[in-house]
Every structure is written in structure tokens, then in C-alpha cells.
Design an enzyme around this catalytic site. Structure first.
Site, PDB file in Angstrom:
ATOM      1  N   LYS A  22      -3.557  30.910 -21.244  1.00  0.00           N
ATOM      2  CA  LYS A  22      -2.993  29.653 -20.750  1.00  0.00           C
ATOM      3  C   LYS A  22      -1.657  29.424 -21.429  1.00  0.00           C
ATOM      4  CE  LYS A  22      -3.483  27.157 -24.661  1.00  0.00           C
ATOM      5  NZ  LYS A  22      -2.328  26.643 -25.447  1.00  0.00           N
ATOM      6  N   PRO A 104      -2.293  38.831 -27.571  1.00  0.00           N
ATOM      7  CA  PRO A 104      -2.057  38.756 -29.019  1.00  0.00           C
ATOM      8  C   PRO A 104      -2.739  37.536 -29.621  1.00  0.00           C
ATOM      9  CG  PRO A 104      -0.107  38.033 -27.815  1.00  0.00           C
ATOM     10  CD  PRO A 104      -1.070  38.561 -26.787  1.00  0.00           C
ATOM     11  N   SER A 105      -3.116  37.643 -30.878  1.00  0.00           N
ATOM     12  CA  SER A 105      -3.729  36.522 -31.592  1.00  0.00           C
ATOM     13  C   SER A 105      -2.654  35.614 -32.169  1.00  0.00           C
ATOM     14  CB  SER A 105      -4.626  37.045 -32.721  1.00  0.00           C
ATOM     15  OG  SER A 105      -5.649  37.868 -32.214  1.00  0.00           O
ATOM     16  N   GLY A 108      -0.702  31.005 -29.324  1.00  0.00           N
ATOM     17  CA  GLY A 108      -0.658  29.778 -28.540  1.00  0.00           C
ATOM     18  C   GLY A 108      -1.039  29.984 -27.094  1.00  0.00           C
ATOM     19  N   LEU A 109      -1.732  31.090 -26.799  1.00  0.00           N
ATOM     20  CA  LEU A 109      -2.096  31.433 -25.419  1.00  0.00           C
ATOM     21  C   LEU A 109      -3.561  31.161 -25.110  1.00  0.00           C
ATOM     22  CD1 LEU A 109      -0.118  34.792 -25.104  1.00  0.00           C
ATOM     23  CD2 LEU A 109       0.565  32.532 -24.259  1.00  0.00           C
ATOM     24  N   GLY A 110      -4.301  30.640 -26.077  1.00  0.00           N
ATOM     25  CA  GLY A 110      -5.684  30.247 -25.823  1.00  0.00           C
ATOM     26  C   GLY A 110      -6.652  31.390 -25.615  1.00  0.00           C
ATOM     27  N   GLY A 111      -6.358  32.556 -26.181  1.00  0.00           N
ATOM     28  CA  GLY A 111      -7.200  33.718 -25.939  1.00  0.00           C
ATOM     29  C   GLY A 111      -8.642  33.530 -26.367  1.00  0.00           C
ATOM     30  N   GLY A 112      -8.858  33.021 -27.578  1.00  0.00           N
ATOM     31  CA  GLY A 112     -10.218  32.819 -28.064  1.00  0.00           C
ATOM     32  C   GLY A 112     -10.981  31.790 -27.256  1.00  0.00           C
ATOM     33  N   SER A 114     -10.419  30.966 -24.121  1.00  0.00           N
ATOM     34  CA  SER A 114     -10.684  31.568 -22.817  1.00  0.00           C
ATOM     35  C   SER A 114     -11.862  32.529 -22.893  1.00  0.00           C
ATOM     36  CB  SER A 114      -9.441  32.295 -22.310  1.00  0.00           C
ATOM     37  OG  SER A 114      -9.699  32.943 -21.079  1.00  0.00           O
ATOM     38  N   ASP A 146     -10.029  23.448 -26.547  1.00  0.00           N
ATOM     39  CA  ASP A 146      -9.344  24.007 -25.377  1.00  0.00           C
ATOM     40  C   ASP A 146     -10.293  24.677 -24.388  1.00  0.00           C
ATOM     41  OD1 ASP A 146      -6.971  23.157 -26.436  1.00  0.00           O
ATOM     42  OD2 ASP A 146      -6.252  25.141 -27.025  1.00  0.00           O
TER      43      ASP A 146
END
Length: 288
Positions: A22, A104-105, A108-112, A114, A146
Site C-alpha cells: 500500500k 522491502p522491509s 512504509g509499504l505495509g508489507g507485514g 498485508s 493497518d
């Protein structure tokens, strides 16, 4: 093409899902709450970059990951989400999960978040869709602010800590570039450096987004921690992009427009995506 009985049975016990990133098209920090968290107002949007999760029913819980540096113990949100679903439903559901980590960790992309939402969705699918999307959204908020957003259709105005989700109509498809510097940022550290003594003119509602789009109140504190981020943003703006904005608490930026990414920068392209009712996210064909 007809499926064999074995293929049909296997499909009932395994599932492979896309887990989208995100970005925050705007992010307003309204203030600090009595519980220590910050009150936010942000426009979230899912994009076509993301991870891949594979789930298979088995008798014990296991999590493997393509990234050897990512913890696969109980601290991982994927396992937290699976165990949350099991505790809420009372089902004896155990999974072997593999995370193909592409995002990437500390970006600020909300990977975890998501990944956790995708896990809750997968658990419900493998259990026979026994709970509603709204219930999954509510449960997700217990382990991450999130996480509920990803149960919207991909475009939402989020308030509170981020867990109060107001779904919106999809925005026009838009090509973006994500640029990630070689370092990450700790979300708590970024919030710790917020300075509320400085006046901020940014509005906090979706209606004002069209008047003043694309701002992030966390940029100033991120730039204080890592001054090279401001240099990176200015470099990207000078390369011709109309918009360059840090996503979430950083450290990645998204870029909109016809600029050129310097060859020395680590970057990838993506697009706005949304999901349909009763379906999870999938990537879109490349736009021309």
C-alpha cells in the site's frame, strides 16, 4: 480442461495468494492520543507490487520465507494472524505457509500488515468462508492498525490509528515508481521525532485531497532522522516527476509523472489496483 480428483482435493487444502503493498496518498497526523498512539487521517491505496503467500493445510504450524533475514518465529504477523483466526473460530486449523518476500522491509509499504490480512483471508477460505469480511477486518485490528485496510477494496480513508476504514470508490489507474533507499526507518522512531509545536496547514479529510493532494506529515521527522532522504526527494523532483512523496513512515518514496529514475537508485514500477467483492487482490496487466 477437466481436473482430476487428486487436483480437486489438493485445491481444497492449499491456496496461493498475492499480498499487495500500500501507499499513503496523504497522511495527516492530528495529534497524540491518551493511549500513546497517534490519531491519523490517511488515504490508503493498494498497488500491484507485493509478496506471494502459499498456504497448505497440515497438522502443525510452519512458516518459511524466501528472505533468510526475516524472522519466522512467533513475532511474525503471518503466524499471529493464523493463530488469531484459530482462537476466534475454535477450529483446529494448522497451516504450512511459505512467504515469497518481494517487498522491502521498513519501507512504509505495509508489507507485514498485508501479509497478515492475506493470511486471515486464506484461513477463512480454507475453512469454508465461515466468517464475514467485516469480522476479519475487526479481528485484524487486534494485531495491527493497518491490517483492516486490506479488507477494503483497495482505496480507503483511514482514521484513528489507521484501523477505522472508510472504503472509497477506486481511483483512476495510475502508474507509479517506488524508490527505496538502502536503509529503512523504524516507525516508532519516526513518530518519536514528530514536532507538534510547528503549525501544519494540511487538512485531514478526503474532500480536501483534490485541493491539496499528496502530503505526508511524517516526512519532516523522517528527514530529521535521515537527512539524505530530503536530498533523495529533491533529486527525484528535479528529474521531472510531478509528485514525489514518502509512503507511510518511510523510507520509500512513490513518484508520479514522467520523470526519470537515476540509474543508481533501486526502484520498481507499480500501478493502483483494487479487488472485487468476495475476491482477494491480484495484479493488473501492465498499462501502456
Amino acid at each position: 480442461m477437466r481436473l482430476s480428483i487428486i487436483e480437486i482435493i489438493n485445491s481444497m487444502f492449499s491456496i496461493r495468494l498475492f499480498s499487495p503493498a500500500k501507499i499513503n496518498l496523504f497522511l495527516k497526523v492530528i495529534g497524540k492520543r491518551a493511549d500513546g498512539y497517534h490519531e491519523l487521517s490517511s488515504l490508503f491505496q493498494t498497488i500491484s507490487a507485493g509478496d506471494i503467500l502459499t498456504f497448505q493445510r497440515q497438522t502443525i504450524d510452519t512458516l518459511t520465507c524466501s528472505d533468510p533475514y526475516l524472522p519466522t518465529d512467533d513475532s511474525n504477523l503471518v503466524l499471529k494472524a493464523m493463530r488469531l483466526f484459530r482462537s476466534k473460530t475454535g477450529l483446529d486449523l494448522h497451516l504450512r505457509i511459505h512467504l515469497d518476500k518481494r517487498l522491502p522491509s521498513q519501507a512504509g509499504l505495509g508489507g507485514g500488515s498485508s501479509n497478515a490480512a492475506t493470511t486471515l483471508w486464506a484461513c477463512n477460505q480454507l475453512a469454508g468462508e465461515i466468517v464475514t469480511t467485516e469480522e476479519l477486518m475487526q479481528w485484524g485490528s487486534e494485531i495491527g492498525a493497518d491490517i483492516p485496510f486490506f479488507f477494503s477494496k483497495g482505496t480507503a480513508h483511514c482514521t484513528g490509528r489507521g484501523e477505522c476504514v472508510n472504503s472509497l470508490e477506486p481511483l483512476a489507474h495510475c502508474k507509479i515508481w517506488i524508490v527505496k533507499p538502502p536503509f529503512g526507518l523504524s516507525t516508532p522512531e519516526v513518530y518519536k521525532h514528530l514536532n507538534f509545536s510547528q503549525p501544519n496547514e494540511n487538512n485531514n479529510d478526503y474532500a480536501s485531497f483534490k485541493e491539496k493532494p499528496y502530503f505526508n506529515d511524517l516526512e519532516a521527522s523522517a528527514f530529521e532522522i535521515k537527512p539524505e532522504l530530503k536530498i533523495l526527494k529533491n533529486t527525484l523532483l528535479s528529474s521531472g516527476f510531478d509528485t514525489v512523496l514518502m509512503s507511510g513512515s518511510g523510507s520509500s518514496f512513490f513518484c508520479i509523472g514522467q520523470g526519470q529514475i537515476p540509474a543508481s537508485f533501486k526502484a520498481f514500477s507499480a500501478y493502483f489496483i483494487n479487488r472485487s467483492s468476495n475476491r482477494w487482490y491480484s495484479t493488473l496487466p501492465k498499462l501502456t
